[in-house]
Design a protein around this motif. Structure first.
Motif, PDB file in Angstrom:
ATOM      1  N   THR A  74      78.712  87.995  50.168  1.00 40.27           N
ATOM      2  CA  THR A  74      78.081  87.465  51.493  1.00 40.27           C
ATOM      3  C   THR A  74      78.422  88.317  52.685  1.00 40.27           C
ATOM      4  OG1 THR A  74      79.385  85.484  51.983  1.00 40.27           O
ATOM      5  CG2 THR A  74      77.657  84.921  50.618  1.00 40.27           C
ATOM      6  N   LEU A  75      77.622  87.961  53.570  1.00 37.73           N
ATOM      7  CA  LEU A  75      77.877  88.515  54.981  1.00 37.73           C
ATOM      8  C   LEU A  75      79.118  87.878  55.608  1.00 37.73           C
ATOM      9  CD1 LEU A  75      77.088  90.564  57.081  1.00 37.73           C
ATOM     10  CD2 LEU A  75      75.279  89.258  57.973  1.00 37.73           C
ATOM     11  N   TYR A  76      79.369  86.718  55.339  1.00 37.41           N
ATOM     12  CA  TYR A  76      80.537  85.948  55.782  1.00 37.41           C
ATOM     13  C   TYR A  76      81.585  86.433  55.220  1.00 37.41           C
ATOM     14  CZ  TYR A  76      83.909  82.254  55.616  1.00 37.41           C
ATOM     15  OH  TYR A  76      84.934  81.689  55.897  1.00 37.41           O
ATOM     16  N   ASP A  77      81.713  86.547  53.787  1.00 41.19           N
ATOM     17  CA  ASP A  77      82.931  87.303  53.366  1.00 41.19           C
ATOM     18  C   ASP A  77      83.212  88.658  53.913  1.00 41.19           C
ATOM     19  OD1 ASP A  77      83.719  85.018  51.553  1.00 41.19           O
ATOM     20  OD2 ASP A  77      82.064  85.807  50.313  1.00 41.19           O
ATOM     21  N   PHE A  78      82.319  89.599  54.323  1.00 50.67           N
ATOM     22  CA  PHE A  78      82.394  90.814  54.668  1.00 50.67           C
ATOM     23  C   PHE A  78      83.023  90.537  56.167  1.00 50.67           C
ATOM     24  CE2 PHE A  78      80.771  94.560  57.265  1.00 50.67           C
ATOM     25  CZ  PHE A  78      81.117  95.518  56.185  1.00 50.67           C
ATOM     26  N   VAL A  79      82.405  90.086  56.890  1.00 51.58           N
ATOM     27  CA  VAL A  79      82.988  89.985  58.283  1.00 51.58           C
ATOM     28  C   VAL A  79      84.413  89.564  58.454  1.00 51.58           C
ATOM     29  CG1 VAL A  79      80.732  89.768  59.630  1.00 51.58           C
ATOM     30  CG2 VAL A  79      82.045  87.680  59.024  1.00 51.58           C
ATOM     31  N   ARG A  80      84.742  88.549  57.514  1.00 49.41           N
ATOM     32  CA  ARG A  80      85.944  87.898  57.581  1.00 49.41           C
ATOM     33  C   ARG A  80      87.006  89.131  56.745  1.00 49.41           C
ATOM     34  NH1 ARG A  80      87.859  82.813  59.484  1.00 49.41           N
ATOM     35  NH2 ARG A  80      89.179  82.973  57.839  1.00 49.41           N
ATOM     36  N   LYS A  81      86.634  89.730  55.876  1.00 49.45           N
ATOM     37  CA  LYS A  81      87.382  90.857  55.382  1.00 49.45           C
ATOM     38  C   LYS A  81      87.637  92.054  56.158  1.00 49.45           C
ATOM     39  CE  LYS A  81      87.144  94.498  51.801  1.00 49.45           C
ATOM     40  NZ  LYS A  81      86.495  95.245  50.651  1.00 49.45           N
ATOM     41  N   HIS A  82      86.647  91.836  57.436  1.00 50.16           N
ATOM     42  CA  HIS A  82      87.006  92.950  58.221  1.00 50.16           C
ATOM     43  C   HIS A  82      87.563  92.462  59.768  1.00 50.16           C
ATOM     44  CE1 HIS A  82      84.761  95.205  55.508  1.00 50.16           C
ATOM     45  NE2 HIS A  82      85.317  96.173  55.718  1.00 50.16           N
ATOM     46  N   GLY A  83      88.230  91.186  59.613  1.00 47.95           N
ATOM     47  CA  GLY A  83      88.916  90.785  60.625  1.00 47.95           C
ATOM     48  C   GLY A  83      88.302  89.866  61.683  1.00 47.95           C
TER      49      GLY A  83
END
Length: 155
Positions: free
Chosen positions: A21-30
């Motif tokens: 998900t986009l949520y997981d992507f943005v969290r993964k990138h700080g």
């Protein structure tokens, strides 16, 4: 899958799973301002701007953001800084968990309509969950911000 997403103004190329998900992507990138409170598109805590439009990042696959611009609260600190003080002045950030989603949606509202009335504010922010404050503090903060903005423009 390889994606190239402009995250808060910086190009991020990443190999991701098709179901990320986009949520997981943005969290993964700080981008830790983005929260997830429901995983069912009901709380508004995960709101980000996808090509300048507010979306619920828990309900968007990251691959959909390929070659797009994604903005989180970290990317609009300057735009948000004055507004958030009005929310804080009303005690509307008791635990702070919902604040980033409220701020992102309020900024989206101000971009669409710089001077919304109370009913427009309530309608626009109806998808945001806050378990602490009952929403009245946020509403007062937004109304005070709009009033101050009008007064500043008259000077």
């Amino acid at each position: 899958m390889l994606v190239n997403i402009k995250l808060n103004g910086k190009s991020v190329v990443s190999d991701i799973a098709a179901d990320m998900t986009l949520y997981d992507f943005v969290r993964k990138h700080g981008c830790y301002s983005v929260k997830c409170g429901c995983e069912t598109s009901n709380c508004g805590l995960c709101t980000v701007f996808l090509d300048e439009k507010p979306v619920l990042s828990c309900s968007v696959l990251a691959v959909r953001a390929d070659k797009c611009s994604v903005t989180t609260l970290e990317g609009i600190q300057e735009e948000a800084s004055e507004f958030v003080t009005f929310i804080a002045d009303q005690g509307a950030e008791q635990c702070g968990f919902c604040n980033p989603g409220f701020v992102m949606n309020a900024i989206a509202l101000f971009r669409e309509n710089p001077y919304p009335d109370e009913n427009e504010i309530r309608e626009f922010l109806s998808g945001n969950l806050c378990r602490c404050s009952g929403y009245e503090g946020q509403l007062r903060g937004i109304l005070n911000y709009i009033k101050a903005k009008k007064e500043k423009e008259l000077q």
